[in-house]
Design a protein around this motif. Structure first.
Motif, PDB file in Angstrom:
ATOM      1  N   GLY A   1      31.153  39.240  45.084  1.00 17.58           N
ATOM      2  CA  GLY A   1      30.622  37.931  45.458  1.00 17.58           C
ATOM      3  C   GLY A   1      31.178  36.765  44.670  1.00 17.58           C
ATOM      4  N   ASN A   2      32.161  37.024  43.829  1.00 18.44           N
ATOM      5  CA  ASN A   2      32.743  35.976  42.990  1.00 18.44           C
ATOM      6  C   ASN A   2      33.890  35.265  43.700  1.00 18.44           C
ATOM      7  OD1 ASN A   2      31.035  36.656  40.806  1.00 18.44           O
ATOM      8  ND2 ASN A   2      32.377  38.373  40.314  1.00 18.44           N
ATOM      9  N   VAL A   3      34.410  34.240  43.036  1.00 24.44           N
ATOM     10  CA  VAL A   3      35.595  33.535  43.531  1.00 24.44           C
ATOM     11  C   VAL A   3      36.763  34.512  43.556  1.00 24.44           C
ATOM     12  CG1 VAL A   3      37.225  31.673  42.995  1.00 24.44           C
ATOM     13  CG2 VAL A   3      34.778  31.308  42.683  1.00 24.44           C
ATOM     14  N   VAL A   4      37.572  34.462  44.596  1.00 16.57           N
ATOM     15  CA  VAL A   4      38.741  35.348  44.704  1.00 16.57           C
ATOM     16  C   VAL A   4      39.781  34.903  43.677  1.00 16.57           C
ATOM     17  CG1 VAL A   4      40.583  36.162  46.231  1.00 16.57           C
ATOM     18  CG2 VAL A   4      38.290  35.756  47.146  1.00 16.57           C
ATOM     19  N   ALA A   5      40.283  35.848  42.912  1.00 15.92           N
ATOM     20  CA  ALA A   5      41.256  35.550  41.855  1.00 15.92           C
ATOM     21  C   ALA A   5      42.586  35.092  42.452  1.00 15.92           C
ATOM     22  CB  ALA A   5      41.487  36.790  40.994  1.00 15.92           C
ATOM     23  N   ALA A   6      43.254  34.199  41.750  1.00 18.25           N
ATOM     24  CA  ALA A   6      44.560  33.702  42.192  1.00 18.25           C
ATOM     25  C   ALA A   6      45.545  34.849  42.372  1.00 18.25           C
ATOM     26  CB  ALA A   6      45.090  32.681  41.190  1.00 18.25           C
ATOM     27  N   SER A   7      45.475  35.863  41.536  1.00 16.97           N
ATOM     28  CA  SER A   7      46.398  36.995  41.647  1.00 16.97           C
ATOM     29  C   SER A   7      46.161  37.767  42.950  1.00 16.97           C
ATOM     30  CB  SER A   7      46.253  37.934  40.448  1.00 16.97           C
ATOM     31  OG  SER A   7      44.928  38.437  40.366  1.00 16.97           O
ATOM     32  N   THR A   8      44.933  37.786  43.422  1.00 16.47           N
ATOM     33  CA  THR A   8      44.618  38.450  44.691  1.00 16.47           C
ATOM     34  C   THR A   8      45.246  37.685  45.850  1.00 16.47           C
ATOM     35  OG1 THR A   8      42.563  39.305  43.789  1.00 16.47           O
ATOM     36  CG2 THR A   8      42.748  39.251  46.185  1.00 16.47           C
ATOM     37  N   TYR A   9      45.111  36.362  45.832  1.00 14.83           N
ATOM     38  CA  TYR A   9      45.755  35.543  46.868  1.00 14.83           C
ATOM     39  C   TYR A   9      47.271  35.740  46.833  1.00 14.83           C
ATOM     40  CZ  TYR A   9      41.581  32.877  48.152  1.00 14.83           C
ATOM     41  OH  TYR A   9      40.354  32.499  48.618  1.00 14.83           O
ATOM     42  N   SER A  10      47.825  35.775  45.629  1.00 14.79           N
ATOM     43  CA  SER A  10      49.272  35.938  45.481  1.00 14.79           C
ATOM     44  C   SER A  10      49.744  37.250  46.095  1.00 14.79           C
ATOM     45  CB  SER A  10      49.644  35.870  44.002  1.00 14.79           C
ATOM     46  OG  SER A  10      51.030  36.025  43.842  1.00 14.79           O
ATOM     47  N   ARG A  11      49.036  38.342  45.825  1.00 16.24           N
ATOM     48  CA  ARG A  11      49.414  39.639  46.409  1.00 16.24           C
ATOM     49  C   ARG A  11      49.295  39.612  47.928  1.00 16.24           C
ATOM     50  NH1 ARG A  11      46.436  41.505  42.092  1.00 16.24           N
ATOM     51  NH2 ARG A  11      44.655  42.010  43.420  1.00 16.24           N
ATOM     52  N   ALA A  12      48.243  38.982  48.447  1.00 14.68           N
ATOM     53  CA  ALA A  12      48.045  38.920  49.898  1.00 14.68           C
ATOM     54  C   ALA A  12      49.160  38.111  50.562  1.00 14.68           C
ATOM     55  CB  ALA A  12      46.684  38.318  50.222  1.00 14.68           C
ATOM     56  N   TRP A  13      49.520  36.960  49.977  1.00 16.72           N
ATOM     57  CA  TRP A  13      50.596  36.148  50.554  1.00 16.72           C
ATOM     58  C   TRP A  13      51.936  36.882  50.495  1.00 16.72           C
ATOM     59  CZ3 TRP A  13      50.338  32.625  53.936  1.00 16.72           C
ATOM     60  CH2 TRP A  13      49.284  31.732  53.979  1.00 16.72           C
ATOM     61  N   LYS A  14      52.186  37.585  49.410  1.00 15.61           N
ATOM     62  CA  LYS A  14      53.439  38.336  49.278  1.00 15.61           C
ATOM     63  C   LYS A  14      53.542  39.393  50.371  1.00 15.61           C
ATOM     64  CE  LYS A  14      56.203  40.748  45.825  1.00 15.61           C
ATOM     65  NZ  LYS A  14      56.265  41.201  44.426  1.00 15.61           N
ATOM     66  N   ALA A  15      52.445  40.115  50.618  1.00 15.37           N
ATOM     67  CA  ALA A  15      52.437  41.139  51.674  1.00 15.37           C
ATOM     68  C   ALA A  15      52.574  40.497  53.056  1.00 15.37           C
ATOM     69  CB  ALA A  15      51.156  41.958  51.597  1.00 15.37           C
ATOM     70  N   ALA A  16      51.893  39.381  53.272  1.00 15.93           N
ATOM     71  CA  ALA A  16      51.950  38.696  54.570  1.00 15.93           C
ATOM     72  C   ALA A  16      53.357  38.176  54.851  1.00 15.93           C
ATOM     73  CB  ALA A  16      50.949  37.548  54.607  1.00 15.93           C
ATOM     74  N   ARG A  17      54.009  37.640  53.831  1.00 17.64           N
ATOM     75  CA  ARG A  17      55.376  37.144  54.013  1.00 17.64           C
ATOM     76  C   ARG A  17      56.322  38.269  54.448  1.00 17.64           C
ATOM     77  NH1 ARG A  17      57.380  32.550  52.067  1.00 17.64           N
ATOM     78  NH2 ARG A  17      59.252  33.565  51.283  1.00 17.64           N
ATOM     79  N   LYS A  18      56.153  39.448  53.864  1.00 13.90           N
ATOM     80  CA  LYS A  18      57.006  40.586  54.238  1.00 13.90           C
ATOM     81  C   LYS A  18      56.788  40.994  55.687  1.00 13.90           C
ATOM     82  CE  LYS A  18      57.666  42.641  49.711  1.00 13.90           C
ATOM     83  NZ  LYS A  18      57.422  43.808  48.854  1.00 13.90           N
ATOM     84  N   LEU A  19      55.553  40.858  56.170  1.00 16.14           N
ATOM     85  CA  LEU A  19      55.249  41.216  57.555  1.00 16.14           C
ATOM     86  C   LEU A  19      55.716  40.154  58.548  1.00 16.14           C
ATOM     87  CD1 LEU A  19      51.618  42.605  57.132  1.00 16.14           C
ATOM     88  CD2 LEU A  19      53.669  43.919  57.706  1.00 16.14           C
ATOM     89  N   ALA A  20      55.654  38.889  58.151  1.00 17.42           N
ATOM     90  CA  ALA A  20      55.896  37.797  59.089  1.00 17.42           C
ATOM     91  C   ALA A  20      57.315  37.250  59.074  1.00 17.42           C
ATOM     92  CB  ALA A  20      54.918  36.657  58.811  1.00 17.42           C
ATOM     93  N   LEU A  21      58.021  37.406  57.977  1.00 17.22           N
ATOM     94  CA  LEU A  21      59.332  36.782  57.829  1.00 17.22           C
ATOM     95  C   LEU A  21      60.452  37.817  57.803  1.00 17.22           C
ATOM     96  CD1 LEU A  21      58.393  34.240  55.004  1.00 17.22           C
ATOM     97  CD2 LEU A  21      58.433  33.823  57.469  1.00 17.22           C
ATOM     98  N   THR A  22      61.655  37.334  57.997  1.00 19.92           N
ATOM     99  CA  THR A  22      62.815  38.214  57.882  1.00 19.92           C
ATOM    100  C   THR A  22      63.082  38.466  56.400  1.00 19.92           C
ATOM    101  OG1 THR A  22      64.427  36.428  57.676  1.00 19.92           O
ATOM    102  CG2 THR A  22      63.850  37.125  59.924  1.00 19.92           C
ATOM    103  N   PRO A  23      63.816  39.528  56.067  1.00 18.64           N
ATOM    104  CA  PRO A  23      64.138  39.789  54.662  1.00 18.64           C
ATOM    105  C   PRO A  23      64.828  38.601  53.975  1.00 18.64           C
ATOM    106  CG  PRO A  23      64.612  41.723  55.963  1.00 18.64           C
ATOM    107  CD  PRO A  23      64.266  40.626  56.932  1.00 18.64           C
ATOM    108  N   VAL A  24      65.695  37.891  54.689  1.00 15.88           N
ATOM    109  CA  VAL A  24      66.391  36.734  54.105  1.00 15.88           C
ATOM    110  C   VAL A  24      65.392  35.623  53.801  1.00 15.88           C
ATOM    111  CG1 VAL A  24      68.100  34.931  54.567  1.00 15.88           C
ATOM    112  CG2 VAL A  24      68.583  37.301  55.184  1.00 15.88           C
ATOM    113  N   GLN A  25      64.399  35.434  54.667  1.00 10.88           N
ATOM    114  CA  GLN A  25      63.397  34.405  54.423  1.00 10.88           C
ATOM    115  C   GLN A  25      62.492  34.772  53.249  1.00 10.88           C
ATOM    116  OE1 GLN A  25      61.907  34.499  58.467  1.00 10.88           O
ATOM    117  NE2 GLN A  25      62.503  32.352  58.748  1.00 10.88           N
ATOM    118  N   VAL A  26      62.202  36.065  53.112  1.00 14.60           N
ATOM    119  CA  VAL A  26      61.349  36.518  52.013  1.00 14.60           C
ATOM    120  C   VAL A  26      62.088  36.396  50.689  1.00 14.60           C
ATOM    121  CG1 VAL A  26      60.173  38.512  50.991  1.00 14.60           C
ATOM    122  CG2 VAL A  26      60.009  38.097  53.444  1.00 14.60           C
TER     123      VAL A  26
END
Length: 77
Positions: A49-74
């Protein structure tokens, strides 16, 4: 890390309208129906129930970028 300031040039309790696409409205409504909100109204919170840690957001964005972008864009050179 987490900004607690209000909106610029607005009173402390004032809000603002931010238009979003109807599809996103549906996604957010389903999220709230399934998970509810934190006691303070946040949509996203940790499992405890706490604030989501910045490191958690960072991991989620990193994974999302790999799914959504080409390897060159990542990994631009």
């Amino acid at each position: 890390m987490h900004d607690r300031r209000g909106l610029k040039h607005r009173a402390a309790a004032e809000s603002r309208v931010v238009p979003i696409p109807p599809d996103l409205v549906g996604i957010l409504r389903r999220h709230v129906d399934r998970f509810g909100t934190a006691d303070d109204g946040r949509l996203f919170r940790s499992s405890k129930g706490n604030v989501v840690a910045a490191s958690t957001y960072s991991r989620a964005w990193k994974a999302a970028r790999k799914l959504a972008l080409t390897p060159v864009q990542v990994h631009p050179r």
